[in-house]
Design a protein around this motif. Structure first.
Motif, PDB file in Angstrom:
ATOM      1  N   ARG A  38       0.854  -1.186   0.000  1.00  0.00           N
ATOM      2  CA  ARG A  38       0.000   0.000   0.000  1.00  0.00           C
ATOM      3  C   ARG A  38       0.888   1.232   0.000  1.00  0.00           C
ATOM      4  O   ARG A  38       1.939   1.231   0.627  1.00  0.00           O
ATOM      5  CB  ARG A  38      -0.887   0.041   1.251  1.00  0.00           C
ATOM      6  CG  ARG A  38      -1.890  -1.090   1.344  1.00  0.00           C
ATOM      7  CD  ARG A  38      -3.070  -0.852   0.396  1.00  0.00           C
ATOM      8  NE  ARG A  38      -4.006  -1.956   0.457  1.00  0.00           N
ATOM      9  CZ  ARG A  38      -3.902  -3.086  -0.233  1.00  0.00           C
ATOM     10  NH1 ARG A  38      -2.873  -3.253  -1.049  1.00  0.00           N
ATOM     11  NH2 ARG A  38      -4.785  -4.037  -0.117  1.00  0.00           N
ATOM     12  N   ALA A  39       0.454   2.281  -0.702  1.00  0.00           N
ATOM     13  CA  ALA A  39       1.192   3.538  -0.658  1.00  0.00           C
ATOM     14  C   ALA A  39       0.254   4.675  -1.016  1.00  0.00           C
ATOM     15  O   ALA A  39      -0.703   4.479  -1.788  1.00  0.00           O
ATOM     16  CB  ALA A  39       2.367   3.501  -1.623  1.00  0.00           C
ATOM     17  N   GLN A  40       0.492   5.847  -0.425  1.00  0.00           N
ATOM     18  CA  GLN A  40      -0.295   7.011  -0.835  1.00  0.00           C
ATOM     19  C   GLN A  40       0.130   7.434  -2.238  1.00  0.00           C
ATOM     20  O   GLN A  40      -0.694   7.716  -3.085  1.00  0.00           O
ATOM     21  CB  GLN A  40      -0.081   8.173   0.146  1.00  0.00           C
ATOM     22  CG  GLN A  40      -0.820   7.990   1.462  1.00  0.00           C
ATOM     23  CD  GLN A  40      -0.071   8.619   2.620  1.00  0.00           C
ATOM     24  OE1 GLN A  40       0.643   9.604   2.451  1.00  0.00           O
ATOM     25  NE2 GLN A  40      -0.231   8.031   3.788  1.00  0.00           N
ATOM     26  N   THR A  41       1.430   7.474  -2.445  1.00  0.00           N
ATOM     27  CA  THR A  41       1.940   7.902  -3.746  1.00  0.00           C
ATOM     28  C   THR A  41       3.118   7.024  -4.151  1.00  0.00           C
ATOM     29  O   THR A  41       3.993   6.768  -3.327  1.00  0.00           O
ATOM     30  CB  THR A  41       2.493   9.356  -3.663  1.00  0.00           C
ATOM     31  OG1 THR A  41       1.631  10.124  -2.860  1.00  0.00           O
ATOM     32  CG2 THR A  41       2.649   9.948  -5.037  1.00  0.00           C
ATOM     33  N   ILE A  42       3.117   6.527  -5.374  1.00  0.00           N
ATOM     34  CA  ILE A  42       4.357   6.058  -6.000  1.00  0.00           C
ATOM     35  C   ILE A  42       4.356   6.709  -7.368  1.00  0.00           C
ATOM     36  O   ILE A  42       3.684   6.255  -8.285  1.00  0.00           O
ATOM     37  CB  ILE A  42       4.420   4.521  -6.150  1.00  0.00           C
ATOM     38  CG1 ILE A  42       4.275   3.822  -4.794  1.00  0.00           C
ATOM     39  CG2 ILE A  42       5.745   4.114  -6.780  1.00  0.00           C
ATOM     40  CD1 ILE A  42       4.344   2.314  -4.870  1.00  0.00           C
ATOM     41  N   ARG A  43       5.031   7.845  -7.472  1.00  0.00           N
ATOM     42  CA  ARG A  43       4.998   8.568  -8.738  1.00  0.00           C
ATOM     43  C   ARG A  43       6.382   8.589  -9.346  1.00  0.00           C
ATOM     44  O   ARG A  43       7.367   8.902  -8.686  1.00  0.00           O
ATOM     45  CB  ARG A  43       4.477   9.987  -8.533  1.00  0.00           C
ATOM     46  CG  ARG A  43       3.690  10.477  -9.760  1.00  0.00           C
ATOM     47  CD  ARG A  43       3.136  11.856  -9.580  1.00  0.00           C
ATOM     48  NE  ARG A  43       4.191  12.804  -9.373  1.00  0.00           N
ATOM     49  CZ  ARG A  43       4.166  13.722  -8.407  1.00  0.00           C
ATOM     50  NH1 ARG A  43       3.142  13.806  -7.599  1.00  0.00           N
ATOM     51  NH2 ARG A  43       5.171  14.564  -8.274  1.00  0.00           N
ATOM     52  N   PHE A  44       6.448   8.201 -10.601  1.00  0.00           N
ATOM     53  CA  PHE A  44       7.723   8.207 -11.295  1.00  0.00           C
ATOM     54  C   PHE A  44       7.573   9.020 -12.569  1.00  0.00           C
ATOM     55  O   PHE A  44       6.724   8.700 -13.408  1.00  0.00           O
ATOM     56  CB  PHE A  44       8.156   6.775 -11.632  1.00  0.00           C
ATOM     57  CG  PHE A  44       9.402   6.715 -12.467  1.00  0.00           C
ATOM     58  CD1 PHE A  44      10.648   6.885 -11.884  1.00  0.00           C
ATOM     59  CD2 PHE A  44       9.322   6.525 -13.838  1.00  0.00           C
ATOM     60  CE1 PHE A  44      11.789   6.852 -12.651  1.00  0.00           C
ATOM     61  CE2 PHE A  44      10.475   6.498 -14.605  1.00  0.00           C
ATOM     62  CZ  PHE A  44      11.705   6.661 -14.008  1.00  0.00           C
ATOM     63  N   ASP A  45       8.356  10.110 -12.681  1.00  0.00           N
ATOM     64  CA  ASP A  45       8.375  10.878 -13.910  1.00  0.00           C
ATOM     65  C   ASP A  45       6.958  11.304 -14.315  1.00  0.00           C
ATOM     66  O   ASP A  45       6.586  11.204 -15.483  1.00  0.00           O
ATOM     67  CB  ASP A  45       9.005  10.031 -15.024  1.00  0.00           C
ATOM     68  CG  ASP A  45       9.707  10.916 -16.045  1.00  0.00           C
ATOM     69  OD1 ASP A  45       9.956  12.088 -15.720  1.00  0.00           O
ATOM     70  OD2 ASP A  45       9.993  10.414 -17.152  1.00  0.00           O
ATOM     71  N   GLY A  46       6.178  11.720 -13.330  1.00  0.00           N
ATOM     72  CA  GLY A  46       4.832  12.195 -13.618  1.00  0.00           C
ATOM     73  C   GLY A  46       3.779  11.106 -13.751  1.00  0.00           C
ATOM     74  O   GLY A  46       2.596  11.391 -13.885  1.00  0.00           O
ATOM     75  N   GLN A  47       4.196   9.844 -13.698  1.00  0.00           N
ATOM     76  CA  GLN A  47       3.240   8.742 -13.854  1.00  0.00           C
ATOM     77  C   GLN A  47       2.944   8.103 -12.511  1.00  0.00           C
ATOM     78  O   GLN A  47       3.860   7.903 -11.709  1.00  0.00           O
ATOM     79  CB  GLN A  47       3.836   7.655 -14.755  1.00  0.00           C
ATOM     80  CG  GLN A  47       3.431   7.753 -16.197  1.00  0.00           C
ATOM     81  CD  GLN A  47       4.072   6.620 -16.972  1.00  0.00           C
ATOM     82  OE1 GLN A  47       5.290   6.465 -16.973  1.00  0.00           O
ATOM     83  NE2 GLN A  47       3.250   5.837 -17.634  1.00  0.00           N
ATOM     84  N   ASN A  48       1.698   7.764 -12.293  1.00  0.00           N
ATOM     85  CA  ASN A  48       1.334   7.056 -11.080  1.00  0.00           C
ATOM     86  C   ASN A  48       1.535   5.557 -11.299  1.00  0.00           C
ATOM     87  O   ASN A  48       0.758   4.920 -12.009  1.00  0.00           O
ATOM     88  CB  ASN A  48      -0.123   7.366 -10.721  1.00  0.00           C
ATOM     89  CG  ASN A  48      -0.582   6.588  -9.513  1.00  0.00           C
ATOM     90  OD1 ASN A  48       0.222   5.940  -8.841  1.00  0.00           O
ATOM     91  ND2 ASN A  48      -1.875   6.651  -9.246  1.00  0.00           N
ATOM     92  N   LEU A  49       2.590   5.009 -10.727  1.00  0.00           N
ATOM     93  CA  LEU A  49       2.926   3.611 -10.993  1.00  0.00           C
ATOM     94  C   LEU A  49       1.872   2.644 -10.456  1.00  0.00           C
ATOM     95  O   LEU A  49       1.714   1.537 -10.957  1.00  0.00           O
ATOM     96  CB  LEU A  49       4.287   3.247 -10.382  1.00  0.00           C
ATOM     97  CG  LEU A  49       5.516   3.931 -10.964  1.00  0.00           C
ATOM     98  CD1 LEU A  49       6.781   3.281 -10.437  1.00  0.00           C
ATOM     99  CD2 LEU A  49       5.515   3.897 -12.489  1.00  0.00           C
ATOM    100  N   GLN A  50       1.149   3.076  -9.414  1.00  0.00           N
ATOM    101  CA  GLN A  50       0.155   2.180  -8.828  1.00  0.00           C
ATOM    102  C   GLN A  50      -1.020   1.942  -9.769  1.00  0.00           C
ATOM    103  O   GLN A  50      -1.718   0.948  -9.666  1.00  0.00           O
ATOM    104  CB  GLN A  50      -0.368   2.755  -7.510  1.00  0.00           C
ATOM    105  CG  GLN A  50       0.623   2.616  -6.376  1.00  0.00           C
ATOM    106  CD  GLN A  50       0.162   3.375  -5.160  1.00  0.00           C
ATOM    107  OE1 GLN A  50       0.097   4.588  -5.172  1.00  0.00           O
ATOM    108  NE2 GLN A  50      -0.175   2.640  -4.119  1.00  0.00           N
ATOM    109  N   ALA A  51      -1.246   2.913 -10.687  1.00  0.00           N
ATOM    110  CA  ALA A  51      -2.398   2.791 -11.572  1.00  0.00           C
ATOM    111  C   ALA A  51      -2.093   1.926 -12.792  1.00  0.00           C
ATOM    112  O   ALA A  51      -2.986   1.604 -13.567  1.00  0.00           O
ATOM    113  CB  ALA A  51      -2.848   4.184 -12.026  1.00  0.00           C
TER     114      ALA A  51
END
Lengths: 333, 334
Positions: free
Chosen positions: B68-81
């Motif tokens: 679980r994570a509130q945010t995992i954002r890489f280079d503007g992309q939400n990796l969780q999605a």
């Protein structure tokens, strides 16, 4: 490196083959009495002279007229001419002729068994591994626990009783005209298939289960290896990871058990052949054993062991193709 | 955390529900890596550093893990999605990994050339002969001798250092924006370690790739990293610039790690070691997880887990009684 490995394996096989021939010659002679005594015990209606002539002739016929060492050399030279000897059966048929007659019928059973076991086993095993812990996987594992406790001959008896005699789905007993009237017509092929059904089913259930179990465990073990994580971290698709990285490595132990089962192709169905009265190598071997036909026994033994040796050689060579670490012998280059 | 971060992770939690109990491997960590930067994740075995990196890349098996994570954002992309297929497009291309043990991390039945080719074929739109050329070039770039020959060889035919270089070449192959290196030199001899580290640093400097370095080896951190993030028992206990932390650690655990590095210039006959062991992840101590091993611990440490407080604009520490005083007066007793 690889050429050296191939040569090494071949030389090794030849060496073992020589030992097999030697053992095959000496072991039957440990227990065998004078064939003349065995086949012509002293009888009251013969004179001593007549009796000793008969004994001499018999010894000559069976090759016991010279010393053991000379017999061995004679056996070697006979083998080198491709002659497996002469059976003691009525009509003195050649051992090789007898084997050639029976071998195809055994191969019908054992090859179908192997084909079914390997294909179904691999399919079931891999799908169980990829659905680990789910219903299909648990069902297979539970089924295999039950089935491994039931030997093939027991299944054969049950199938023969129910599917054969009781319900009449397949012949419970090999139809007597199957071998004699075989002529490659569709009708004859269908008849063979019908007769082979029960023996093959009873043999292959255990095979399918054991291949499925082996494959499942192997696939699961490989899936947990670090290099699988590497492959996924490289962005390989699930499909590529499964087929290119997991399966090839998971196949290695399967190839070994395949090679081992190849050597059982000929001698592995003795009991099943008996139950269904199938006219193959197994019945031939039992007949030879029961009638003390030792040239035939020796011939069959030699044939079986050479076949096993060849199968092992093939497995070793195939394995070295699949796994480069094998032929390297552990050394670094 | 800043908006221009290349990788931004907030509130990452990883737990493993097992029959024996729930293992809280990672208990909510925040981290940010900026382009071209090298961030070191430091801690003992079992502190959750490797699990965090695998979770970010979606490489943890779920199940058994729960991420679980509130945010995992890489280079503007939400990796969780992203789904598995979309993640596969990012792995190896934008974020690559270098693993610890190069012998087990390479497929034993594939030539190293083919394993390198896979990256170029998948992410760089090359055909087979272009990929081969690129692979040989990549091997040469990381200092592998006679690369055209090595290309055809299998992992077992290479030395440990060579294999690690192959992994480095593989990671840099598609010019990713971020490389996660999990204990890249731990499995190597000390002499080879230095060569491989030099190679890694040279490659990183040249390509401007950001590096997330996971290690327990502070000399490696000192050599490569810009910023450091110390983890203990699934939580971040201290973060800040490497030079400051190595010189003046604020958390007793960081101090303990530093003291246990063997030194040549003092005549101590015994190595220092932090007493006791990392807590059982199924049964962590109350309050501050480190208090049973901490010589500074007081009553407060046994009862409440300290929050991560800032010491200076760049430094944060999770301790009731930090060893360094903060610059801002208000951060002292929050």
């Amino acid at each position: 490196m690889r050429k050296g490995y191939v040569l090494e394996r071949i030389l090794y096989t030849v060496f073992i083959f020589f030992i097999v021939i030697t053992l095959n010659f000496f072991i039957p002679r440990i227990g065998v009495e004078d064939p003349a005594e065995r086949y012509y015990p002293p009888q009251g209606n013969l004179t001593d002279t007549e009796y000793s002539i008969i004994k001499q002739l018999t010894r000559k016929q069976y090759g016991f007229d010279v010393s053991g060492w000379q017999q061995y050399l004679r056996y070697l030279s006979q083998l080198s001419r491709g002659d497996l000897g002469t059976s003691l059966q009525a009509g003195s048929p050649k051992v090789s002729t007898l084997i050639a007659q029976r071998l195809p019928w055994t191969l019908v059973l054992s090859l179908s068994n192997m084909l079914i076991s390997v294909t179904l086993g691999l399919l079931l095993g891999t799908s169980a591994a990829w659905n680990r812990g789910k219903f299909a996987d648990r069902a297979l594992m539970n089924a295999s626990t039950v089935m491994t406790a039931l030997p093939a001959f027991f299944l054969a008896l049950v199938f023969s009783l129910y599917m054969g005699f009781e319900w009449g789905w397949f012949p419970a007993y090999t139809e007597p005209d199957m071998v004699a009237s075989f002529d490659w017509s569709w009708r004859a092929i269908a008849q063979v298939a019908r007769n082979a059904a029960l023996p093959v089913i009873s043999m292959s259930i255990g095979g399918v289960i054991s291949y499925a179990q082996g494959t499942r465990n192997s696939v699961i073990a490989v899936s947990q290896e670090d290099f699988i994580t590497t492959a996924r971290a490289k962005g390989m698709s699930t499909r590529t990871v499964k087929y290119r990285h997991v399966l090839r490595n998971a196949m290695l132990p399967i190839v070994t058990s395949l090679g081992m089962s190849v050597s059982g192709l000929i001698g592995g169905s003795v009991v099943i052949e008996q139950i269904f009265n199938w006219n193959g190598m197994g019945t031939l071997f039992l007949t030879a054993n029961n009638t003390n036909d030792y040239p035939l026994m020796m011939g069959i033994m030699l044939f079986l062991s050479s076949f096993a040796l060849l199968a092992n050689l093939m497995t070793d060579l195939l394995y070295s193709l699949l796994d480069p670490r094998v032929s390297a012998g552990g050394g670094r280059r | 955390m800043s908006q221009d971060a290349l990788l931004l992770v907030e509130g990452l939690k990883v737990i493993f529900p097992t029959d024996a109990g729930i293992i809280k491997a990672v208990e909510g960590i925040d981290l940010a890596i900026h382009p071209g930067e090298c961030l070191a994740l430091v801690g003992e075995s079992g502190c959750g550093k490797s699990v965090s990196s695998l979770a970010i890349l979606g490489l943890l098996g779920t199940p058994p893990a729960l991420v679980r994570a509130q945010t995992i954002r890489f280079d503007g992309q939400n990796l969780q999605a992203l789904n598995e297929q979309q993640m596969a497009q990012i792995r190896g291309k934008d974020i690559a990994m270098i693993f610890q043990d190069a012998l087990t991390a390479l497929n034993p039945v594939m030539s190293i050339g083919r394993q390198l080719d896979e990256v170029f074929l998948k992410h760089c739109g090359m055909n087979k002969s272009q990929a081969k050329e690129a692979s040989i070039e990549a091997l040469r770039a990381v200092g592998v001798s006679s690369p055209a020959q090595r290309y055809r060889q299998f992992p077992h035919q290479l030395s440990g250092g060579m294999r690690q270089r192959v992994l480095i070449a593989m990671a840099f192959a598609a010019s990713p924006k971020l490389i996660i290196a999990d204990e890249p030199t731990t499995a190597l001899d000390v002499t080879i370690q230095m060569q491989v580290l030099e190679e890694l640093r040279a490659m990183q400097r040249k390509s401007g790739t950001a590096l997330m370095l996971i290690t327990h080896d502070l000399s490696v951190v000192n050599y490569l990293a810009d910023r450091i993030l110390v983890m203990y028992s699934g939580k971040i206990v201290e973060t800040g610039p490497v030079k400051q932390i190595l010189k003046r650690p604020a958390h007793p655990y960081t101090e303990g790690l530093l003291t246990s590095v063997p030194r040549l210039d003092t005549c101590n006959t015994r190595f220092y070691q932090i007493p006791d062991q990392v807590p059982n992840p199924m049964n962590k101590p109350s309050g501050c997880h480190f208090h049973p091993r901490c010589s500074y611990a007081g009553e407060l440490c046994k009862q409440t887990m300290p929050s991560l407080r800032s010491l200076s604009p760049q430094r944060e520490v999770r301790c009731h009684f930090p060893l360094q005083k903060g610059e801002g007066g208000d951060s002292q007793h929050a």
